[in-house]
Design a protein around this motif. Structure first.
Motif, PDB file in Angstrom:
ATOM      1  N   ARG A   1       0.908  -1.264   0.096  1.00  0.00           N
ATOM      2  CA  ARG A   1      -0.136   0.098   0.044  1.00  0.00           C
ATOM      3  C   ARG A   1       1.052   1.267  -0.006  1.00  0.00           C
ATOM      4  N   GLY A   2       0.516   1.973  -0.804  1.00  0.00           N
ATOM      5  CA  GLY A   2       1.309   3.455  -1.076  1.00  0.00           C
ATOM      6  C   GLY A   2       0.461   4.544  -0.605  1.00  0.00           C
ATOM      7  N   TYR A   3       0.996   5.552   0.116  1.00  0.00           N
ATOM      8  CA  TYR A   3       0.453   6.849   0.466  1.00  0.00           C
ATOM      9  C   TYR A   3       1.102   8.050   0.015  1.00  0.00           C
ATOM     10  N   LEU A   4       0.780   9.135  -0.364  1.00  0.00           N
ATOM     11  CA  LEU A   4       1.278  10.417  -0.732  1.00  0.00           C
ATOM     12  C   LEU A   4       0.697  11.374   0.354  1.00  0.00           C
ATOM     13  N   LEU A   5       1.474  12.116   0.883  1.00  0.00           N
ATOM     14  CA  LEU A   5       1.242  13.133   1.945  1.00  0.00           C
ATOM     15  C   LEU A   5       1.740  14.421   1.008  1.00  0.00           C
ATOM     16  N   TYR A   6       0.710  15.377   0.799  1.00  0.00           N
ATOM     17  CA  TYR A   6       1.380  16.771   0.114  1.00  0.00           C
ATOM     18  C   TYR A   6       0.747  17.817   0.839  1.00  0.00           C
ATOM     19  N   GLY A   7       1.582  19.051   0.549  1.00  0.00           N
ATOM     20  CA  GLY A   7       1.192  20.062   1.243  1.00  0.00           C
ATOM     21  C   GLY A   7       2.490  21.022   1.595  1.00  0.00           C
ATOM     22  N   PRO A   8       2.049  22.363   2.101  1.00  0.00           N
ATOM     23  CA  PRO A   8       3.445  23.170   2.453  1.00  0.00           C
ATOM     24  C   PRO A   8       4.104  22.787   3.468  1.00  0.00           C
ATOM     25  N   PRO A   9       5.546  23.237   3.705  1.00  0.00           N
ATOM     26  CA  PRO A   9       6.158  22.753   4.762  1.00  0.00           C
ATOM     27  C   PRO A   9       5.474  22.875   6.207  1.00  0.00           C
ATOM     28  N   GLY A  10       5.811  22.365   6.988  1.00  0.00           N
ATOM     29  CA  GLY A  10       5.390  22.394   8.316  1.00  0.00           C
ATOM     30  C   GLY A  10       4.024  22.085   8.527  1.00  0.00           C
ATOM     31  N   THR A  11       3.399  21.266   7.653  1.00  0.00           N
ATOM     32  CA  THR A  11       2.096  20.971   7.832  1.00  0.00           C
ATOM     33  C   THR A  11       1.717  19.475   8.549  1.00  0.00           C
ATOM     34  N   GLY A  12       2.870  19.101   8.953  1.00  0.00           N
ATOM     35  CA  GLY A  12       2.677  17.677   9.653  1.00  0.00           C
ATOM     36  C   GLY A  12       2.944  16.397   9.206  1.00  0.00           C
ATOM     37  N   LYS A  13       3.487  16.212   7.846  1.00  0.00           N
ATOM     38  CA  LYS A  13       3.699  15.101   7.074  1.00  0.00           C
ATOM     39  C   LYS A  13       4.609  14.218   7.740  1.00  0.00           C
ATOM     40  N   THR A  14       5.814  14.390   8.163  1.00  0.00           N
ATOM     41  CA  THR A  14       6.938  13.546   8.556  1.00  0.00           C
ATOM     42  C   THR A  14       6.349  13.071  10.140  1.00  0.00           C
ATOM     43  N   SER A  15       5.618  14.108  10.908  1.00  0.00           N
ATOM     44  CA  SER A  15       5.258  13.957  12.278  1.00  0.00           C
ATOM     45  C   SER A  15       4.067  12.925  12.053  1.00  0.00           C
ATOM     46  N   LEU A  16       3.282  12.775  11.016  1.00  0.00           N
ATOM     47  CA  LEU A  16       2.067  12.055  11.088  1.00  0.00           C
ATOM     48  C   LEU A  16       2.643  10.645  10.794  1.00  0.00           C
ATOM     49  N   VAL A  17       3.694  10.360   9.966  1.00  0.00           N
ATOM     50  CA  VAL A  17       4.100   9.096   9.558  1.00  0.00           C
ATOM     51  C   VAL A  17       4.717   8.479  11.021  1.00  0.00           C
TER      52      VAL A  17
END
Length: 246
Positions: free
Chosen positions: A73-89
């Motif tokens: 399964r693959g997910y793409l998290l996208y959006g401006p810097p600082g919106t929580g992408k790495t923290s969410l993972v």
């Protein structure tokens, strides 16, 4: 001693990187604290929906086998810097008691020859994280000299039969418009999730995370809503105002 070590590691998050001395396997880079999912303040329902989707995927091996579909399964998290992408993972891995394997496509270890071995050797019960994927390729060409991996080599590795069954891939980008459609087509990326600027509800919950005053939180959220603020920036401001203890 073995029991103490096992207990420590059960309550910790293992982060792996490609082994610089043997490019076909992984080494543990650090052992960190697990992060509660509630500590990542996203738009209402986003984190919970992703967690439920992952639970469903991890429990569906037999169904994938019956359908003859690779169990990945693959997910793409996208959006401006600082919106929580790495923290969410990190938080999702913590909730599911998974490892995180971080892969930089600019690493000199990551070549067309080595990436297949790396994906085949991802440790069991791991999330594979490739951050800022837009930074590595421009129109299917390497974005800079450090990238030794070809675009076609990367796609072939993602699709390859050697890729571990049960692999969960997260890619992040600040610029989804720069990604080649082939990279994020169905079968490679199953879910695309936008993490945007903080909305009014996020601002309110961020405030309450640091200071338990519902009226003040509501006023703060109304005042700042619509200002294109990244949650990380808001959190930094609130840390300065209230400190970590509120």
């Amino acid at each position: 001693a073995m029991a103490a070590r096992a207990a420590r590691e059960t309550n910790s998050l293992s982060v792996y990187v490609p082994n610089p001395f043997h490019g076909g396997d992984w080494m543990r880079a650090r052992l960190g604290s697990r992060r509660p999912l509630a500590s990542v303040v996203l738009r209402h329902g986003q984190a919970e929906a992703l967690l439920a989707d992952l639970h469903g995927f991890l429990a569906s091996r037999e169904r994938y086998a019956r359908l003859g579909v690779p169990w990945r399964r693959g997910y793409l998290l996208y959006g401006p810097p600082g919106t929580g992408k790495t923290s969410l993972v990190t938080a999702l891995a913590s909730e599911l008691h998974l490892n995180v394997c971080t892969l930089s496509l600019a690493s000199p270890i990551v070549t067309d020859e080595k990436i297949h071995a790396l994906l085949a050797a991802v440790p069991q019960r791991s999330l594979l994280l490739i951050e800022d994927v837009d930074a590595f390729f421009r129109d299917r060409d390497a974005a800079h000299a450090q990238v030794r991996l070809s675009f076609s080599g990367f796609l072939n590795a993602l699709d390859g039969v050697a890729t571990q069954e049960g692999t969960v891939l997260f890619m992040t980008t600040n610029h989804i418009e720069r990604l080649d459609p082939a990279l994020i087509r169905a079968g490679r990326i199953d879910e695309k999730v936008e993490l945007g600027w903080a909305d009014e509800d996020q601002l309110r919950r961020l405030y309450l995370k640091f200071h338990d005053d519902p009226a003040a939180a509501a006023a703060f959220a109304r005042e700042r809503a619509g200002q294109s603020l990244a949650p990380a920036a808001v959190q930094g401001e609130l840390m300065l105002r209230f400190g970590a203890n509120g």
